[in-house]
Design an enzyme around this catalytic site. Structure first.
Site, mmCIF file in Angstrom:
data_model
loop_
_atom_site.group_PDB
_atom_site.id
_atom_site.type_symbol
_atom_site.label_atom_id
_atom_site.label_comp_id
_atom_site.label_asym_id
_atom_site.label_seq_id
_atom_site.Cartn_x
_atom_site.Cartn_y
_atom_site.Cartn_z
ATOM 1 N N HIS A 66 30.795 40.724 40.640
ATOM 2 C CA HIS A 66 30.640 40.635 39.196
ATOM 3 C C HIS A 66 31.624 39.524 38.568
ATOM 4 O O HIS A 66 31.432 39.054 37.597
ATOM 5 C CB HIS A 66 30.899 41.885 38.511
ATOM 6 C CG HIS A 66 32.401 42.560 38.481
ATOM 7 N ND1 HIS A 66 32.758 43.417 39.411
ATOM 8 C CD2 HIS A 66 33.459 42.204 37.651
ATOM 9 C CE1 HIS A 66 34.209 43.651 39.143
ATOM 10 N NE2 HIS A 66 34.613 42.714 38.133
ATOM 11 N N ASP A 202 30.351 45.303 45.954
ATOM 12 C CA ASP A 202 30.746 44.208 44.729
ATOM 13 C C ASP A 202 31.534 43.096 45.166
ATOM 14 O O ASP A 202 32.765 43.036 45.063
ATOM 15 C CB ASP A 202 31.438 45.053 43.775
ATOM 16 C CG ASP A 202 31.616 44.268 42.531
ATOM 17 O OD1 ASP A 202 31.526 42.902 42.409
ATOM 18 O OD2 ASP A 202 31.642 45.081 41.306
ATOM 19 N N SER A 626 40.205 42.203 38.988
ATOM 20 C CA SER A 626 38.778 42.159 39.814
ATOM 21 C C SER A 626 38.850 41.206 41.000
ATOM 22 O O SER A 626 39.110 40.132 40.704
ATOM 23 C CB SER A 626 37.618 41.995 38.940
ATOM 24 O OG SER A 626 37.327 43.231 38.268
HETATM 25 N N1 ARG Z 1 33.765 47.720 35.401
HETATM 26 C C1 ARG Z 1 34.258 46.506 36.413
HETATM 27 C C2 ARG Z 1 35.497 46.034 35.677
HETATM 28 O O1 ARG Z 1 35.673 45.463 34.574
HETATM 29 C C3 ARG Z 1 33.336 45.563 36.275
HETATM 30 C C4 ARG Z 1 32.027 46.134 37.108
HETATM 31 C C5 ARG Z 1 30.736 45.231 37.092
HETATM 32 N N2 ARG Z 1 29.738 45.965 37.708
HETATM 33 C C6 ARG Z 1 28.732 46.568 36.662
HETATM 34 N N3 ARG Z 1 27.864 47.223 37.066
HETATM 35 N N4 ARG Z 1 28.695 45.985 35.414
HETATM 36 O O2 ARG Z 1 36.401 45.512 36.412
#
Ligand code: ARG
Length: 697
Positions: A66, A202, A626
């Site tokens: 992401h 991811d 991330s």
């Molecule tokens: N929730 C994650 C974060 O903000 C991002 C994940 C991205 N994946 C998704 N399916 N939207 O760190």
């Protein structure tokens, strides 16, 4: 021990002993050193919004899928859809430049608190204070940038009570090396986002390139892979609960010292506004994204980011209520007020009352800001006119020669502005977002310009404007007319909105400044009132370390764990168990199913025989982390952090000891995907793998 996002140069003072006890075998010097290569040299800020780690002596970078999402989407076309199908450079020459990306290395940091605070006092106005800080910042930059070789950033910590500066080196030639298909990299989609159990690959792979001398350089075919000061070996040993784990990265924002008054404003007013406005924007985008492939790619990144925060904000509201966060804060505040009554602490007395009054004064204005932010973020006609408008204006004011000279710059600005632009979508977005703003924002704090618009007819206003589409702007460039530009209806709206925003912030500037001061005093007092407690500063996009262990969550009866009973990991049985053929979120490539059925896990299987996918640790992270490396007690990579769990979304305000976990991709699943799924063995060969006697051959 798991709470805390620590500044690297302070770990010696704060946690050296603790960390050793939990299983760290490195010295503080091996983690952060100014003179010798250390762990920090393998950690990069990725594009300014994520984190990455160097994993080979040829500058190979791991980060999240992401995090690479925007770059991969930008490189994709309906014919060559890397986002959907994945991308693998089978040879080094297939690695291609990912535009607009950079990575940032931390060279060193230092404390500037004494130096700056010596020139500040609480009687200064916000403006005076800012002028002092700006001047000191300039001086610090001049002293440390080595004539532009380094980027020097000064940041304040603990609500403005302390200052540190950071010396960075930025590399701009970043190339895409490998990305799994979205079905793996975003497996589970928005349904599984912020949730555990999780089964997502991811990760994305990039590489830093440098010039012949190893210095940063603009993209050039002659650049070569960077030889880094340090890179992380990768562990195939496997993990179990209680194993030491630390994460180094760039957490973006937390609000751990927010008062109960601030939290009430947040969960009762601000976040509900954010949630409502972003959901509307998502619905408009989705309607057009479902219609054609090009729009789907053009808006994929914006949609994902809006959806991510939409779910986060709603989850935060729910978690704050469920976890009793406000009551906890009120207890701390009651103690603080007691403490502030003592004669020696008189300067802190009343500060919390002032803060509570502040939120009453700005409540409606803050709601306005939330609707406005989503409006400007998503209704791109307005932001586009305010960005491109001034460029066109100065172009139109030139003589012939001046215009000719300016033309490339103007054309580039126009090209960028319309790159991901669907006019029908944007017309509807404008009508919808303005309509929502008008119906929700209190008149006293609203932008008069926006309130006066006819929200049903706005798209037609936009379509009749110079800024309607790329062709209409291009025609203007061929035939510039200043009067026509000045009379442009969309530009007038954009200018009006800008003026309204300025007036509003001027109107509130005194009380906002006073609030900043009270916030600073409150936190200084809080720290003074608990001299035995180790305080860590809120996240602010500077490098931090969080340490803890691999850990588990309680089993929930409403979730399917696919046979896993020790709830700290997931495996491929769960991944394949969730598979729904052709589904938007839970599809999988057939090859993944086939490899699973053949149990072709190679050296990446756990000693117990299963193929690990994701795991949990009790580290303290937030957005911006991330892509951060999860590192074992010996400095080896064991995973890549990518998410948090919905039960603890109040975690940006209070660390939830029991519930707050970090969700990581097991590095063995990353390597399995690269090797077994994609067949990009050459990448495995450049890693330094660390095995145990139990690692399968
Ligand atoms: N929730 C994650 C974060 O903000 C991002 C994940 C991205 N994946 C998704 N399916 N939207 O760190």
């Amino acid at each position: 021990a798991d709470e805390g996002m620590w500044l690297l140069m302070l770990i010696k003072r704060l946690n050296g002993v603790d960390m050793q006890k939990e299983g760290l075998h490195l010295t503080p010097e091996e983690i952060y050193s100014v003179n010798n290569s250390s762990l920090k040299d393998a950690i990069v800020s990725f594009g300014g919004f994520c984190t990455g780690e160097i994993v080979s002596d040829k500058g190979l970078i791991f980060t999240n899928h992401h995090c690479g999402y925007g770059a991969v989407a930008a490189a994709s076309t309906p014919e060559k859809d890397y986002l959907k199908n994945g991308f693998w450079a089978m040879k080094q020459k297939d690695e291609f430049n990912a535009k607009d990306l950079y990575v940032r290395f931390l060279v060193r940091m230092d404390d500037a608190s004494q130096r700056i605070n010596a020139k500040l006092n609480n009687k200064m106005t916000g403006e005076e204070r800012k002028a002092v800080i700006d001047a000191e910042t300039k001086a610090i930059q001049a002293e440390n940038s080595e004539n532009g070789k380094y980027t020097v950033v000064v940041k304040d910590f603990f609500n403005g009570n302390e200052f540190y500066y950071f010396v960075y080196q930025d590399y701009k030639d970043i190339r895409l090396v490998g990305a799994p298909p979205s079905s793996l990299g975003k497996f589970g989609g928005d349904t599984d986002n912020w949730e555990w159990p999780r089964h997502t690959a991811d990760f994305t792979v990039f590489r830093v390139y440098a010039d012949a001398a190893g210095n940063p350089a603009e993209y050039s075919p002659s650049n070569t892979p960077l030889k880094p000061k340090h890179f992380l070996p990768v562990s195939l040993k496997g993990i179990k609960p209680g194993d030491f784990s630390m994460i180094l990265g760039y957490p973006g924002r937390t609000n751990r010292y927010l008062t109960s008054y601030g939290i009430q404003q947040m969960v009762n007013k601000d976040y509900p506004a954010w949630v409502e406005a972003s959901k509307l924007a998502m619905d408009v985008m989705k309607k057009y994204m479902d219609k054609d492939k090009a729009t789907q790619l053009n808006y994929a990144s914006q949609y994902a980011s809006v959806a991510n925060y939409w779910k986060n904000r709603q989850g935060t509201i729910d978690a704050v209520i469920k976890n009793g966060t406000i009551t906890d804060k009120q207890k701390t505040e009651a103690n603080f007020k007691q403490w502030a009554l003592q004669p020696a602490n008189i300067e802190y007395d009343g500060v919390l009352d002032d803060i509570s009054i502040y939120y009453k004064q700005v409540s409606n204005r803050n709601v306005e800001r939330n609707y406005a932010t989503q409006l400007y973020r998503n209704a791109k006609y307005i932001s586009l006119a305010s960005q491109v408008g001034p460029v066109l204006k100065s172009y139109a004011e030139q003589d012939m020669a001046g215009r000719l000279a300016m033309k490339p710059k103007v054309e580039a600005a126009v090209k960028a502005a319309y790159e991901n632009f669907n006019t029908k979508l944007e017309g509807e977005m404008l009508n919808s977002m303005v309509g929502l703003y008008q119906s929700r924002v209190d008149k006293d704090v609203a932008s008069p310009t926006i309130m006066a618009l006819d929200s049903k007819n706005l798209s037609n206003v936009a379509y009749s404007s110079i800024f309607a589409n790329k062709t209409s702007v291009t025609n203007f460039i061929l035939n510039p007319d200043r009067l026509k530009l000045d009379a442009d209806p969309l530009l007038k709206i954009a200018n009006g909105v800008t003026t309204d925003q300025r007036l509003s912030s001027e109107k509130f500037s005194k009380i906002d400044d006073n609030f900043a001061k009270n916030n600073r005093i409150f936190l200084a007092g809080l720290m003074k009132s608990m001299p035995e407690k180790k305080f860590y500063p809120d996240a602010n996009f500077t490098m931090r370390l969080t340490y803890g262990t691999v850990d588990k969550l309680p089993i929930r009866t409403d979730r399917n764990y696919f046979g896993v009973t020790d709830n700290y990991y997931t495996d491929m049985t769960g991944l394949v168990g969730k598979y729904k053929k052709g589904d938007e979120e839970f599809d999988l490539p057939q090859r993944v199913i086939d490899l699973y059925n053949m149990k072709d896990f190679g050296q990446y299987a756990d000693a117990a025989g299963f193929m690990p996918v994701n795991f949990l640790s009790n580290n303290d992270i937030t957005g911006g982390n991330s892509g951060s490396p999860v590192i074992d007690g010996d400095g080896n990579l064991i995973g890549i952090a990518f998410d948090g769990n919905s039960e603890a979304l109040s975690g940006d305000i209070v660390f939830e000891q029991e519930w707050q976990k970090t969700i990581n991709v097991d590095v063995r699943f990353v390597l399995w995907t690269i090797d077994k799924y994609a067949g990009a063995r050459r990448l495995i060969d450049e890693l330094k793998l660390v095995r145990s006697e139990n690692t399968p051959a």
